[in-house]
Design a protein around this motif. Sequence first.
Motif, PDB file in Angstrom:
ATOM      1  N   ALA A   3      14.841   1.540  24.207  1.00 35.92           N
ATOM      2  CA  ALA A   3      14.497   0.486  23.266  1.00 35.92           C
ATOM      3  C   ALA A   3      13.429   0.968  22.307  1.00 35.92           C
ATOM      4  N   ALA A  18      14.784  -3.401  20.850  1.00 35.47           N
ATOM      5  CA  ALA A  18      16.111  -3.514  21.465  1.00 35.47           C
ATOM      6  C   ALA A  18      16.692  -2.140  21.752  1.00 35.47           C
ATOM      7  N   ALA A  19      17.458  -2.062  22.851  1.00 34.43           N
ATOM      8  CA  ALA A  19      18.111  -0.814  23.230  1.00 34.43           C
ATOM      9  C   ALA A  19      19.337  -0.546  22.368  1.00 34.43           C
ATOM     10  N   HIS A  21      21.944  -2.525  18.916  1.00 33.37           N
ATOM     11  CA  HIS A  21      22.263  -3.634  18.014  1.00 33.37           C
ATOM     12  C   HIS A  21      21.055  -4.204  17.270  1.00 33.37           C
ATOM     13  N   VAL A  64      25.355 -11.599  23.997  1.00 37.14           N
ATOM     14  CA  VAL A  64      23.944 -11.452  24.339  1.00 37.14           C
ATOM     15  C   VAL A  64      23.377 -12.822  24.680  1.00 37.14           C
ATOM     16  N   TYR A  78      11.315  -8.168  30.603  1.00 40.03           N
ATOM     17  CA  TYR A  78      12.165  -7.095  30.078  1.00 40.03           C
ATOM     18  C   TYR A  78      11.956  -5.808  30.879  1.00 40.03           C
ATOM     19  N   LYS A  82      14.372  -3.773  33.635  1.00 37.34           N
ATOM     20  CA  LYS A  82      14.666  -2.344  33.494  1.00 37.34           C
ATOM     21  C   LYS A  82      14.418  -1.614  34.812  1.00 37.34           C
ATOM     22  N   ARG A  93      21.344  -7.104  32.675  1.00 35.36           N
ATOM     23  CA  ARG A  93      20.736  -5.929  32.044  1.00 35.36           C
ATOM     24  C   ARG A  93      19.931  -6.339  30.810  1.00 35.36           C
ATOM     25  N   LEU A  95      18.256  -6.175  27.219  1.00 40.94           N
ATOM     26  CA  LEU A  95      18.594  -5.556  25.938  1.00 40.94           C
ATOM     27  C   LEU A  95      17.358  -5.393  25.062  1.00 40.94           C
ATOM     28  N   THR A 115      19.168 -10.351  26.902  1.00 39.71           N
ATOM     29  CA  THR A 115      19.872  -9.666  27.986  1.00 39.71           C
ATOM     30  C   THR A 115      21.359  -9.667  27.686  1.00 39.71           C
ATOM     31  N   THR A 116      22.060  -8.657  28.176  1.00 40.79           N
ATOM     32  CA  THR A 116      23.506  -8.609  27.973  1.00 40.79           C
ATOM     33  C   THR A 116      24.192  -9.544  28.957  1.00 40.79           C
TER      34      THR A 116
END
Length: 434
Positions: A3, A18-19, A21, A64, A78, A82, A93, A95, A115-116
Amino acid sequence: MSAAPLRTPGAGGLSITAAAHAEDLAELPWDQPLAEWPVQKLVGLPRGISRHVVRFVEISGAIVAVKETREHLAVREYYMLKDLVRLDVPCVRPLGFVRGRRDRDGNPLDCALLTTHLRFSLPYRALFTRSMDSGTAARLVDALAVLLVRLHLVGFFWGDVSLSNTLFTRDAEAFQAFLVDAETGELHEELTDGQREHDLTLAHTNIAGEFMDLQAGGLIDPHVDPLGVSERLRERYTELWQEITRTETFSTAERWRVDERVRRLNELGFDVGEIAVTTDIDGVTAHLEPKVVAPGHHVRRLKRLTGVDAKENQARRLLNDLDQYRTSLEYEGLSEEEAAARWKREVFDVVLGAVPADLSGKLEPAQIFHEFLDHRWLRSEAEQRDVPLQEATASYIAEVLRHRRDEASYIRAVDEQDSDTAGFYPPDPQGEHP
């Protein structure tokens, strides 16, 4: 991808970490409270009960979940998620998170955690569109008990155990539970008995209340006892925890008992990551360390070590035998790769090599070996001794394999037939369709 923060120009200091998008996320209406986001931006998915506003959006083909909360809580959660992902714990997961939000008048808005969405998952209330029986309630609680044990094994103190903070996916006749809210969680090297008891007591209270709420809404059979179902979680958790964490002492002639212990753990839904064997004057102490691993882990590990192709459950079974082989005193000190090569040559290949050519099409090689292990274990248990490899192989071929249907030919025959059942959805054993 790790991220990284994205500063959005002209957005009053809006910061998106964000990781993936990040550019597309910047197009969302962050200057509006989440509760006021236009319907056109949202994806209609069932939401559980939450103390926070939660919405679902589609970004670059991915769904999302966006949760509005205080900045320090969003950032902390967050990074906690992780850590849990790194530890292979079943959870959503992370995001990213969005900070520096302000409305059009410049007033500050809460941070947003991203989160996804876990595909095919549902909050517990969405599972019950009609009256739920006690069997379904028990399976739901069983899944939560397994999740809680897995969390506690890695040192995670949840602090807010409930069905509402969990998502569920169907797993054959059972459910699998995933942690969805880690806001109150803490990660420790190891949990104390007091911390585990705190989570259990909280779970007992919350789950009883949640089932009472379901019952009041007519979503549970009136004969279901909310307190009884809640107590089941404690009983199931205690059973799992004791089975997983206890050590046993075996004599050198009782290797079959190690296999028996591994089987019990597998039946409870846990995999054995390591078997450490130590010797002393009184015999051999086998310590089994459960380890939750990602789907496909066993297939990849078996292929890497031995070149053997197998499905996941077959691979897990073969790896259990390989790991036990490695820990035998005779081969102590071998590396994993050396032990795997020797196991393949002296165990797996010996069993498969003894299968007559006319029987080789009965089952896949990995399935043959899996069944051989079952047969050897049953004989060892019945006779209370370790049955030698060659003796077990001969009896398996004569008593089991020779009477199996030739599945290679059977599959080809089925494939050649016209079928009227394309797209047929089989009945759900519990009478509940997704």
